[in-house]
Enzyme design. Structure first.
Site, PDB file in Angstrom:
ATOM      1  N   ARG A  68       0.883  -1.178   0.000  1.00  0.00           N
ATOM      2  CA  ARG A  68       0.000   0.000   0.000  1.00  0.00           C
ATOM      3  C   ARG A  68       0.914   1.218   0.000  1.00  0.00           C
ATOM      4  NH1 ARG A  68      -5.289   1.252   3.551  1.00  0.00           N
ATOM      5  NH2 ARG A  68      -6.048  -0.084   1.871  1.00  0.00           N
TER       6      ARG A  68
ATOM      7  N   HIS B  19      -7.353   0.830  -6.457  1.00  0.00           N
ATOM      8  CA  HIS B  19      -7.570  -0.059  -5.305  1.00  0.00           C
ATOM      9  C   HIS B  19      -8.218  -1.362  -5.819  1.00  0.00           C
ATOM     10  CE1 HIS B  19      -7.785  -1.300  -1.275  1.00  0.00           C
ATOM     11  NE2 HIS B  19      -8.678  -0.483  -0.780  1.00  0.00           N
TER      12      HIS B  19
ATOM     13  N   GLN C 195     -10.074  -4.014  -3.559  1.00  0.00           N
ATOM     14  CA  GLN C 195     -11.371  -3.596  -3.032  1.00  0.00           C
ATOM     15  C   GLN C 195     -12.480  -3.831  -4.067  1.00  0.00           C
ATOM     16  OE1 GLN C 195     -12.025  -2.204   0.235  1.00  0.00           O
ATOM     17  NE2 GLN C 195     -14.030  -2.889  -0.469  1.00  0.00           N
TER      18      GLN C 195
ATOM     19  N   ASP D 144     -17.295   6.807  -1.340  1.00  0.00           N
ATOM     20  CA  ASP D 144     -16.044   6.677  -0.587  1.00  0.00           C
ATOM     21  C   ASP D 144     -15.802   8.018   0.107  1.00  0.00           C
ATOM     22  OD1 ASP D 144     -13.517   5.861   0.298  1.00  0.00           O
ATOM     23  OD2 ASP D 144     -12.567   5.980  -1.667  1.00  0.00           O
TER      24      ASP D 144
ATOM     25  N   CYS E 217     -16.250   1.268   0.694  1.00  0.00           N
ATOM     26  CA  CYS E 217     -15.077   0.437   0.997  1.00  0.00           C
ATOM     27  C   CYS E 217     -14.648   0.552   2.456  1.00  0.00           C
ATOM     28  CB  CYS E 217     -13.926   0.782   0.057  1.00  0.00           C
ATOM     29  SG  CYS E 217     -13.309   2.462   0.224  1.00  0.00           S
TER      30      CYS E 217
ATOM     31  N   ARG F  45     -13.222  -8.990   1.419  1.00  0.00           N
ATOM     32  CA  ARG F  45     -11.830  -8.688   1.073  1.00  0.00           C
ATOM     33  C   ARG F  45     -10.966  -9.920   1.328  1.00  0.00           C
ATOM     34  NH1 ARG F  45      -9.717  -3.484   1.190  1.00  0.00           N
ATOM     35  NH2 ARG F  45      -7.759  -4.543   0.669  1.00  0.00           N
TER      36      ARG F  45
END
Ligand code: CP
Ligand code: NVA
Length: 310
Positions: A107, A134, A137, A225, A265, A293
């Site tokens: 990340r 991402h 996700q 988000d 998310c 996930r």
């Protein structure tokens, strides 16, 4: 004999629709086995290194728990507790770590940084979030949609809010998997066409709507988000003003199909990008989304290391 080429998962477009069909089926099997305590040790003696240059709850726990459940083990590094924080080049870090582990999840900030890591890695590299994408996700989100509503092909997804890493990844997924993406962002926060368009595609895979309510009309899934992603904290106050009309509320959900799902998310800010009524309401599947996930990433790690199984 030449070794098979390493596959990385740096953005959603790295896999084909056929590979996604396999991954979703495999994730469903892996999830069923997890729920019944049926051991699934396909990665025993394999090690995953996780490098976090930004904060995380879900990504860390889902990869770490997932790898242990596959019979493997995990090494966890952050910028602050490794030489990355003391300017060791990412290329050297990649060369060293990838001699000791079988798989790396990172990340970080710029996509270019994970690409540089991957170019110097002997083992597959997974994007656990960058400023631009991402993919893990969206893998979980689409798996969650399929669990609740069946195939996403031909369906309509409404993205409300920032044209960020999540939005770019949804756009790639829409073009690849054949669903419609309706995007509504404030002016100045649009999806970056260069990041969101699939390579070689003649047209972009999403439609822009100035009015978020219109974007939600007839949608099978409404999703949003945070207004301020990690790394953009200095813009927080300006963003709060710009995004004030982009809060997913009951009116937006009412504009969508009656059976529309809501996803986020997480982490969420109730009262900013979504009302508590929506995220804690009956159409919200955010907890399944978060759990998934782990299941999809177990399928992903297995696929990158072993290829198709079964
Ligand atoms: N959704 C997600 O990636 O959460 P974390 O930042 O907690 O990992
Ligand atoms: N867009 C958000 C997602 C967090 C999981 C961010 O990048 O901070």
């Amino acid at each position: 004999m030449t070794a098979p080429a390493i596959r990385h998962y740096l953005q959603f477009s790295d896999f084909s629709a056929d590979e996604y069909a396999y991954l979703f089926e495999r994730a469903a099997l892996i999830k069923r086995k997890f729920k019944t305590y049926d051991k699934h040790h396909t990665l025993s003696d394999r090690t995953l290194a996780m490098i976090f240059e930004k904060a995380s709850t879900r990504t860390r726990v889902s990869f770490e728990a997932g790898m242990y459940q596959l019979g493997g083990s995990v090494v966890h590094l952050t910028t602050g507790d490794s030489q990355l924080g003391r300017s060791e080049p990412i290329e050297d870090t990649a060369r060293v770590i990838s001699r000791m582990v079988d798989l790396v999840m990172i990340r970080t900030f710029e996509q270019a940084r994970i690409q540089r890591f991957a170019e110097h890695s002997r083992v597959p590299v997974i994007n656990g979030l960058t400023n631009e994408y991402h993919p893990c996700q969206i893998l979980a989100d689409i798996f969650t949609f399929i669990e609740h509503r069946g195939s996403i092909q031909g369906k309509t997804v409404a993205w409300i809010g920032d044209g960020n890493n999540m939005a770019n990844t949804w756009a790639q997924a829409a073009a690849l998997l054949g669903f419609t993406l309706r995007v509504s962002t404030p002016r100045g926060y649009e999806v970056d066409a260069g990041l969101a368009t699939l390579e070689g595609a003649s047209a972009k895979g999403w439609q822009n709507f100035a009015n978020p309510l219109q974007a939600c009309e007839g949608a099978d899934l409404v999703t949003t988000d945070v207004w301020t992603s990690m790394g953009y904290e200095a813009e927080n106050e300006a963003r709060k003003k710009a995004f004030a009309n982009w809060c997913v509320d009951a009116e937006m959900m009412a504009a969508a199909r009656p059976d529309a799902l809501f996803m986020h998310c997480l982490p969420a800010h109730r009262g900013e990008e979504v009302t508590a009524e929506v995220i804690d309401g009956p159409q919200s599947v955010v907890w399944d989304e978060a759990e998934n996930r782990m299941h999809v990433q177990k399928a992903l790690m297995e696929y990158l290391l072993l290829g198709r199984q079964g």
